[in-house]
Design an enzyme around this catalytic site. Structure first.
Site, PDB file in Angstrom:
ATOM      1  N   ASP A  31      23.768  24.662  35.708  1.00  0.00           N
ATOM      2  CA  ASP A  31      25.147  24.217  35.923  1.00  0.00           C
ATOM      3  C   ASP A  31      25.653  24.792  37.245  1.00  0.00           C
ATOM      4  O   ASP A  31      26.776  25.270  37.351  1.00  0.00           O
ATOM      5  CB  ASP A  31      26.024  24.685  34.750  1.00  0.00           C
ATOM      6  CG  ASP A  31      27.443  24.104  34.807  1.00  0.00           C
ATOM      7  OD1 ASP A  31      27.628  23.044  35.444  1.00  0.00           O
ATOM      8  OD2 ASP A  31      28.366  24.717  34.240  1.00  0.00           O
ATOM      9  N   ASP A  67      28.391  32.261  35.214  1.00  0.00           N
ATOM     10  CA  ASP A  67      28.385  31.210  34.208  1.00  0.00           C
ATOM     11  C   ASP A  67      26.969  30.744  33.860  1.00  0.00           C
ATOM     12  O   ASP A  67      26.606  29.582  34.072  1.00  0.00           O
ATOM     13  CB  ASP A  67      29.232  30.026  34.738  1.00  0.00           C
ATOM     14  CG  ASP A  67      29.842  29.211  33.617  1.00  0.00           C
ATOM     15  OD1 ASP A  67      29.680  29.598  32.454  1.00  0.00           O
ATOM     16  OD2 ASP A  67      30.458  28.175  33.920  1.00  0.00           O
TER      17      ASP A  67
HETATM   18  N1  LIG Z   1      32.288  38.564  36.478  1.00  0.00           N
HETATM   19  C1  LIG Z   1      33.327  37.947  37.026  1.00  0.00           C
HETATM   20  N2  LIG Z   1      34.020  38.543  38.031  1.00  0.00           N
HETATM   21  C2  LIG Z   1      35.074  37.911  38.585  1.00  0.00           C
HETATM   22  N3  LIG Z   1      35.536  36.710  38.219  1.00  0.00           N
HETATM   23  C3  LIG Z   1      34.894  36.072  37.235  1.00  0.00           C
HETATM   24  C4  LIG Z   1      33.755  36.648  36.600  1.00  0.00           C
HETATM   25  N4  LIG Z   1      33.310  35.784  35.660  1.00  0.00           N
HETATM   26  C5  LIG Z   1      34.130  34.715  35.710  1.00  0.00           C
HETATM   27  N5  LIG Z   1      35.087  34.880  36.644  1.00  0.00           N
HETATM   28  C6  LIG Z   1      36.177  33.926  36.956  1.00  0.00           C
HETATM   29  O1  LIG Z   1      36.447  33.144  35.811  1.00  0.00           O
HETATM   30  C7  LIG Z   1      36.179  31.755  36.064  1.00  0.00           C
HETATM   31  C8  LIG Z   1      35.532  31.112  34.839  1.00  0.00           C
HETATM   32  O2  LIG Z   1      34.328  31.778  34.538  1.00  0.00           O
HETATM   33  P1  LIG Z   1      33.065  30.984  33.985  1.00  0.00           P
HETATM   34  O3  LIG Z   1      32.685  29.933  34.969  1.00  0.00           O
HETATM   35  O4  LIG Z   1      32.042  31.972  33.601  1.00  0.00           O
HETATM   36  O5  LIG Z   1      33.673  30.347  32.680  1.00  0.00           O
HETATM   37  P2  LIG Z   1      33.588  28.833  32.171  1.00  0.00           P
HETATM   38  O6  LIG Z   1      33.117  28.896  30.802  1.00  0.00           O
HETATM   39  O7  LIG Z   1      32.804  27.974  33.111  1.00  0.00           O
HETATM   40  O8  LIG Z   1      35.036  28.362  32.194  1.00  0.00           O
HETATM   41  P3  LIG Z   1      35.460  26.870  32.514  1.00  0.00           P
HETATM   42  O9  LIG Z   1      35.683  26.267  31.197  1.00  0.00           O
HETATM   43  O10 LIG Z   1      36.675  27.098  33.359  1.00  0.00           O
HETATM   44  O11 LIG Z   1      34.354  26.184  33.280  1.00  0.00           O
HETATM   45  C9  LIG Z   1      35.326  31.746  37.305  1.00  0.00           C
HETATM   46  O12 LIG Z   1      35.489  30.598  38.073  1.00  0.00           O
HETATM   47  C10 LIG Z   1      35.810  32.965  38.061  1.00  0.00           C
HETATM   48  O13 LIG Z   1      36.986  32.644  38.773  1.00  0.00           O
HETATM   49 MG   LIG Z   2      32.283  27.895  35.169  1.00  0.00          MG
END
Ligand SMILES: Nc1ncnc2c1ncn2[C@@H]1O[C@H](COP(=O)(O)OP(=O)(O)OP(=O)(O)O)[C@@H](O)[C@H]1O
Ligand SMILES: [Mg+2]
Length: 254
Positions: A189, A206
């Site tokens: 992804d 992610d």
């Molecule tokens: N370890 C981290 N450090 C800093 N920011 C983070 C971190 N993990 C996630 N984020 C922030 O949180 C957002 C969402 O995280 P992630 O992509 O893991 O979740 P998601 O399940 O894809 O959520 P979505 O439903 O929005 O796609 C990221 O785009 C980023 O801005």
């Molecule tokens: Mg994401």
């Protein structure tokens, strides 16, 4: 003389404040159901962090918060438990999680998914891939390194103005290549949404949809990841074909 607009401004500010409070409360109510509060309580009791500071992201699948521990900031990803999570999951993942837990319980499927993301992060981190270092997982929560500058998260690539796209291309290729060849995983992804960026540094996040390179879908997923990034870099003026991107990302080893 008093400014005739003053009362109006006053009301507007109050209304804005109320709106902010409401939306903050909505996030809080939606994410922090009783069970999730108990889960967070367990993590706090174990000394993994002390305070939940602010919401970093409110997504379809998970909410991410900055939390603070004695050692500094950490990122807490709280997965939602419910049907919406599964609607946003690719079919291969739904199928594999069901096989793994032998049940259709949303809770148990989400817990298995969190574990999967944690393991993928751990393998990548060990292999030297730039991902947030995983710290702990428990039920529907994942605690990891907070990728930040001065307490604020690196923004995702799609929000960034990139100074040197050619250098970034090399860094993305190197990171994905080591994810494939050293950690043995295909992200699945990968896009400008799941790469955080700041001043030439990147972090891939992610990893919940990652598959092992022996997986029957690994090749197809890496090809899609390569296509996404080839398109992105072409837009930035760096010419690379999806095929070359795929090969250089480790496609040759699949
Ligand atoms: N370890 C981290 N450090 C800093 N920011 C983070 C971190 N993990 C996630 N984020 C922030 O949180 C957002 C969402 O995280 P992630 O992509 O893991 O979740 P998601 O399940 O894809 O959520 P979505 O439903 O929005 O796609 C990221 O785009 C980023 O801005
Ligand atoms: Mg994401």
């Amino acid at each position: 003389m008093t400014d005739p607009r003053a009362p109006f401004r006053f009301h507007k500010t109050k209304e804005e404040e109320r709106r902010k409070e409401r939306s903050h409360k909505d996030v809080m109510d939606e994410v922090f159901d009783r069970q999730t509060l108990l889960t967070i309580g367990k993590l706090v009791n174990r000394g993994l962090f002390e305070t939940v500071d602010f919401s970093v992201s409110t997504g379809k699948v998970a909410n991410v918060f900055r939390v603070s521990s004695k050692e500094g900031y950490r990122a807490l990803k709280i997965y939602r438990i419910g049907n919406a999570v599964f609607r946003n999951m690719p079919p291969y993942l739904q199928h594999e999680l069901r096989e793994e837990v032998g049940s259709n319980s949303f809770g148990r499927l989400v817990f298995a998914w969190v574990r999967r993301e944690f393991m993928a992060l751990a393998n990548c981190h060990e292999a030297g891939v730039p991902v947030p270092a995983p710290i702990e997982y428990y039920r529907n929560t994942l605690l990891m390194e907070f990728v930040n500058e001065g307490g604020f998260p690196y923004p995702p690539l799609f929000k960034c103005r990139v100074e040197s796209p050619a250098a970034l291309l090399e860094d993305v290729i190197k990171a994905v290549n080591s994810m494939v060849t050293k950690a043995g995983l295909v992200h699945g992804d990968l896009s400008q949404y799941n790469v955080l960026y700041h001043e030439g540094k990147i972090a891939i996040i992610d990893l919940g949809e990652a598959v092992e390179k022996s997986h029957p879908m690994a090749k197809g997923l890496l090809l899609r990841d390569a296509q996404n990034f080839a398109k992105y870099f072409n837009k930035l003026g760096v010419v690379i074909s999806p095929e070359e991107m795929f090969q250089r990302m480790g496609g040759a080893s699949l």
